[in-house]
Design a protein around this motif. Sequence first.
Motif, PDB file in Angstrom:
ATOM      1  N   SER A 243       0.536  -1.386   0.215  1.00 30.42           N
ATOM      2  CA  SER A 243       0.203  -0.497   0.017  1.00 30.42           C
ATOM      3  C   SER A 243       1.299   1.041  -0.278  1.00 30.42           C
ATOM      4  N   ASN A 256       5.929  -1.707   8.493  1.00 23.80           N
ATOM      5  CA  ASN A 256       4.533  -2.842   8.451  1.00 23.80           C
ATOM      6  C   ASN A 256       3.696  -2.429   8.808  1.00 23.80           C
ATOM      7  N   GLY A 257       2.184  -2.290   8.692  1.00 25.43           N
ATOM      8  CA  GLY A 257       0.355  -1.594   9.253  1.00 25.43           C
ATOM      9  C   GLY A 257       0.579  -0.828   9.051  1.00 25.43           C
ATOM     10  N   ASP A 280       3.317   1.060   2.930  1.00 28.47           N
ATOM     11  CA  ASP A 280       2.795  -0.045   4.214  1.00 28.47           C
ATOM     12  C   ASP A 280       3.651  -1.284   3.372  1.00 28.47           C
ATOM     13  N   SER A 284       2.295 -10.080   6.244  1.00 25.62           N
ATOM     14  CA  SER A 284       3.401 -11.075   6.350  1.00 25.62           C
ATOM     15  C   SER A 284       4.250 -11.070   4.810  1.00 25.62           C
ATOM     16  N   PHE A 311       7.436  -3.279  13.113  1.00 22.69           N
ATOM     17  CA  PHE A 311       7.042  -3.987  14.667  1.00 22.69           C
ATOM     18  C   PHE A 311       6.424  -5.654  14.276  1.00 22.69           C
ATOM     19  N   GLY A 313       5.168  -8.967  14.639  1.00 23.93           N
ATOM     20  CA  GLY A 313       4.589  -9.496  15.003  1.00 23.93           C
ATOM     21  C   GLY A 313       4.553 -10.716  13.966  1.00 23.93           C
ATOM     22  N   ILE A 314       3.431 -11.040  12.740  1.00 18.92           N
ATOM     23  CA  ILE A 314       3.076 -11.843  12.184  1.00 18.92           C
ATOM     24  C   ILE A 314       4.269 -11.336  10.976  1.00 18.92           C
TER      25      ILE A 314
ATOM     26  N   PRO B 140       1.035  -9.891  19.654  1.00 11.77           N
ATOM     27  CA  PRO B 140       1.838 -10.466  19.951  1.00 11.77           C
ATOM     28  C   PRO B 140       1.868 -10.401  21.926  1.00 11.77           C
ATOM     29  N   THR B 157      -0.296  -2.754  14.214  1.00 11.79           N
ATOM     30  CA  THR B 157       1.296  -2.364  14.773  1.00 11.79           C
ATOM     31  C   THR B 157       1.346  -1.678  15.248  1.00 11.79           C
ATOM     32  N   TYR B 160       0.672  -2.367  18.953  1.00  9.00           N
ATOM     33  CA  TYR B 160       1.542  -3.330  19.237  1.00  9.00           C
ATOM     34  C   TYR B 160       2.855  -2.182  19.708  1.00  9.00           C
TER      35      TYR B 160
END
Lengths: 379, 289
Positions: A243, A256-257, A280, A284, A311, A313-314, B140, B157, B160
């Motif tokens: 994006s 990311n995000g 973004d 994944s 950050f 996470g996934i 997480p 995120t 997070y």
Amino acid sequence: MNLHEYQARALLKEAGIPVPDGDVASTPDEVERIARAIGTGVVVKAQVHTGGRGKAGGVKLAADPGEARAVAEQILGMTIKSLTVEKVLVAPAVDIASESYVGIIVDRESQRPVLMVSPEGGVDIEEVAATTPEKIFKSTIDPRFGLLAHQATAAAFRLYPDIKQVRQAAVILQQLYAAFIDAGASLAEINPLITDDTGNVVALDAKIAVDDNELDRKPDIADLRDVSAEAASEVAAREAGLSFIQLEGNVACCVNGAGLAMATMDLVKFYGGDPANFLDIGGSSNPDKVVTALEIISADSNVKSILFNIFGGITRCDDVANGIVTATKQLAFDLPIVIRLTGTNEELAVEILEGAGFSALTDMDEAVQKAVQLAQEAA
Amino acid sequence: MSVFVDAGTKLVVQGITGRDGSFHARQMMEYGTHVVAGVTPGKGGQRFEDTVPVFNTVADAIQETGANTSVIYVPARFAADAMYEAADAGMELIVCVTEGVPVLEMTKVIPYLRERGTRLIGPNCPGAISPGRSKVGIIPGDICREGHIGVVSRSGTLTYEIIHQLSRRGFGQTSCIGIGGDPIIGTNFIDCLAAFEADSDTKAIVMIGEIGGTDEQNAAQYVTDHVTKPVVGFIAGQTAPPGRRMGHAGAIISGSSGTAAEKMAAFDKAGIAVMKRPADVVPLLEERI
């Protein structure tokens, strides 16, 4: 995804709404041919994804095919709000007796589609909403039953005193709702909905915005995407599942995000810098996505530094690290890169990056300050 | 105490054998969530990780296990039906992680669930976690700590990031709720503010919004009228250009409604401490508690 006017009016026509003839053209020759076939005076309208076309000189009347050709030569290739006009709609010039606004949007507040009509047509509806809100009539639609006939009729009574016109407009409103649902739209509007010199109700301009989440299940609508009307970098990003939005600054951001990406841009600004983009890389991330992201942002000549804010996470930090290492080998650019990684597989990522001569930070503020400083030194 | 998910949460994972579903089912089990069942049509009778029974339908899963909460990881084109199915089976709470559900589909899902008394969190959301008790979704677990701050956010995120800032500086959480970035969602800021206000363990609330819509303004009004606990707020997208979509479908600003400036002003007026950047969260909480 926004549709062009000529695409939107084709969908309205399919739904049964009276729309004047007309066709789309990309050369003055074609414009002349279409104008000749129409036989009367025509209007030539720039097809770009922005409002204010008329004010910018992108909509012009022509009395005959020769004049149509001449105005097309002016409009085709002109720039409206940084968008180049590649196509024009050629349609018969119509005598207008009255202009109204009708539109359907998905309303966040009521969580339903809402029909809006106003006898103040042909002008920006946001302006009407701001100055004379009492002239906008709204009707909330239960999507399980659709726009009911009595709702459409009640709305049409707000537009016309004449019962014949009310009945015509009520049918058009239900047809508009059908087109809105069929297109998977978040907005469908006719502005203006006119009465012509014979008293008939006709849709003169059309605007449809489609919910991107519908495109998977509506391939016919997805095919209407006009990539020539979008920035090349944004097309490349979308095809890679990123994006991306191009901005004016010199600190490229790769995050990311969406929320964190916006917060990162805000922090760049907070520390006196200017973000070059919104990007973004999604949830994944695989290394290939990072390579494409770096290709796109390093192609922007304004960019003076690149900031990664990940950050995990996934998203695995080691995937992003591998992408950065691969991309910098492939692309051979000499822009400074500041990397902030924290979360899933952070240690592994730091190892990969240090092995390739990069250093990684774990604090967001520190990373942003450094990226801003590097951009300012290079500017 | 905690809100929406807790030690009593008995979870069904819809799409447990899929790529995302299986990965996150394992993560939730490792965290200690009571994952009592999975649902994948055609795979009923199998066991996930040799322990969790898989059923063909949500109704079967509830009947056999007494599940009260479901989490959805199925692909977007099956997500609406997964929500209808869970509601028809009598689920109390559905968390829909799936991204990309058409907005028009959600306009039908929302009233359907409401009529059946089912709460929905999401779609397109990271879910909810009550540290040390239960995690439903994808937040997480290792960045969270048990404590007394309630966190509610439209982002993933960025949430997070803020949880990380809180935990690192000793501010644990009662619950963290990611409500999702789509224009039409099941649980909004006000629902979460009400739940945190009612939760005796929650001492302060952190609310993370973004540009687009008027949910934050409505939430600010709610804080003025009903919330006695300190609230700290953040709005992402202060530098976003108008009219552009920033990844989240919700984050569109058109005209004057929904800008970051407008939302921050509404927060300020309601006595909500406004963060200029994520790192402000702890100092502002320290001032207020």
